[in-house]
Design a protein around this motif. Structure first.
Motif, PDB file in Angstrom:
ATOM      1  N   UNK A 165       0.866  -1.387  -0.118  1.00  0.00           N
ATOM      2  CA  UNK A 165      -0.052  -0.115   0.036  1.00  0.00           C
ATOM      3  C   UNK A 165       0.882   1.043   0.096  1.00  0.00           C
ATOM      4  N   UNK A 166       0.556   2.252  -0.693  1.00  0.00           N
ATOM      5  CA  UNK A 166       1.273   3.338  -0.670  1.00  0.00           C
ATOM      6  C   UNK A 166       0.444   4.763  -0.651  1.00  0.00           C
ATOM      7  N   UNK A 167       0.727   5.666  -0.089  1.00  0.00           N
ATOM      8  CA  UNK A 167       0.032   6.888   0.069  1.00  0.00           C
ATOM      9  C   UNK A 167       0.610   7.829  -0.717  1.00  0.00           C
ATOM     10  N   UNK A 168      -0.387   8.364  -1.702  1.00  0.00           N
ATOM     11  CA  UNK A 168       0.315   9.339  -2.561  1.00  0.00           C
ATOM     12  C   UNK A 168      -0.825  10.642  -2.797  1.00  0.00           C
ATOM     13  N   UNK A 169      -0.291  11.563  -3.625  1.00  0.00           N
ATOM     14  CA  UNK A 169      -1.213  12.756  -3.630  1.00  0.00           C
ATOM     15  C   UNK A 169      -2.422  12.480  -4.198  1.00  0.00           C
ATOM     16  N   UNK A 170      -3.438  13.305  -4.218  1.00  0.00           N
ATOM     17  CA  UNK A 170      -4.891  13.154  -4.762  1.00  0.00           C
ATOM     18  C   UNK A 170      -5.184  14.193  -5.829  1.00  0.00           C
ATOM     19  N   UNK A 171      -4.007  14.999  -6.271  1.00  0.00           N
ATOM     20  CA  UNK A 171      -4.120  15.968  -7.005  1.00  0.00           C
ATOM     21  C   UNK A 171      -4.395  17.364  -6.428  1.00  0.00           C
ATOM     22  N   UNK A 172      -5.092  17.281  -5.285  1.00  0.00           N
ATOM     23  CA  UNK A 172      -5.455  18.573  -4.503  1.00  0.00           C
ATOM     24  C   UNK A 172      -4.461  18.543  -3.055  1.00  0.00           C
ATOM     25  N   UNK A 173      -4.185  19.595  -2.497  1.00  0.00           N
ATOM     26  CA  UNK A 173      -3.730  19.560  -1.121  1.00  0.00           C
ATOM     27  C   UNK A 173      -4.362  18.864  -0.111  1.00  0.00           C
ATOM     28  N   UNK A 174      -5.683  18.923  -0.079  1.00  0.00           N
ATOM     29  CA  UNK A 174      -6.660  18.353   0.776  1.00  0.00           C
ATOM     30  C   UNK A 174      -6.826  16.739   0.537  1.00  0.00           C
ATOM     31  N   UNK A 175      -6.712  15.910   1.101  1.00  0.00           N
ATOM     32  CA  UNK A 175      -6.656  14.381   0.593  1.00  0.00           C
ATOM     33  C   UNK A 175      -5.677  13.793   0.049  1.00  0.00           C
TER      34      UNK A 175
END
Length: 190
Positions: free
Chosen positions: A151-161
């Motif tokens: 599992x990898x945490x990456x950006x969502x395209x927005x600063x929030x989330x």
């Protein structure tokens, strides 16, 4: 639903959170195909004021230090032409732009793309750029260590989330290439 990594209040299947995502990311999720079903990609809410690595880890869990990836946009120049690409590396490393990245892109020179170029060309917010939803003709260089994570945490395209995805999903993105030793360790601070 509980997130498989981190200390987040809830995790939502990303296709159910399209309204929270920038248009290119939402479009990519609507047409998602690959080895991982779209509903296994998760969206978690995060406070944009806690985006600094130390504050983020303190707030959302120390396990994320070894289960996250940074996405940076680079500009490769060859024969007077500029080509943009993305590199996905672990947080304790930095993309080897003068070595592995330059060789992979067949470029004479590679540099980090200016903020306004990265934001303008991706349609995403600075500090939240993600490899999901990048322009289809961009190379996406994924460090092998990132692709190997469950599992990898990456950006969502927005600063929030943020998005939480299996590493193998990143290896299957359009334009993706898994590269051994794409990144170099960050120097020890002291």
């Amino acid at each position: 639903m509980r997130a498989p990594i981190g200390d987040f209040a809830t995790a939502t299947p990303a296709p159910e959170a399209l309204g929270l995502l920038p248009a290119p990311v939402a479009a990519a999720l609507r047409t998602w195909s690959g080895p991982v079903p779209a509903d296994q990609l998760l969206h978690v809410d995060t406070d944009p004021d806690k985006a600094d690595t130390a504050a983020f880890i303190e707030t959302y869990g120390a396990d994320l230090l070894h289960a996250s990836a940074n996405c940076v946009v680079v500009a490769a120049k060859q024969g007077g032409e500029r080509r943009l690409a993305a590199c996905l590396t672990l947080p304790a490393t930095r993309a080897d732009i003068n070595g592995a990245v330059r060789r992979r892109l067949g470029a004479r020179k590679v540099s980090f793309a200016p903020r306004e170029v990265a934001v303008g060309e991706t349609g995403m917010e600075y500090g939240g750029i993600t490899p999901v939803g990048l322009p289809a003709d961009w190379p996406v260089l994924v460090d092998a260590a990132v692709a190997a994570l469950p599992w990898v945490l990456i950006g969502s395209g927005a600063r929030r989330g943020k998005l939480i995805v299996p590493g193998k999903a990143l290896a299957a993105l359009p334009g993706a290439e898994v590269v051994e030793e794409l990144a170099l360790p960050l120097p020890e601070s002291g």
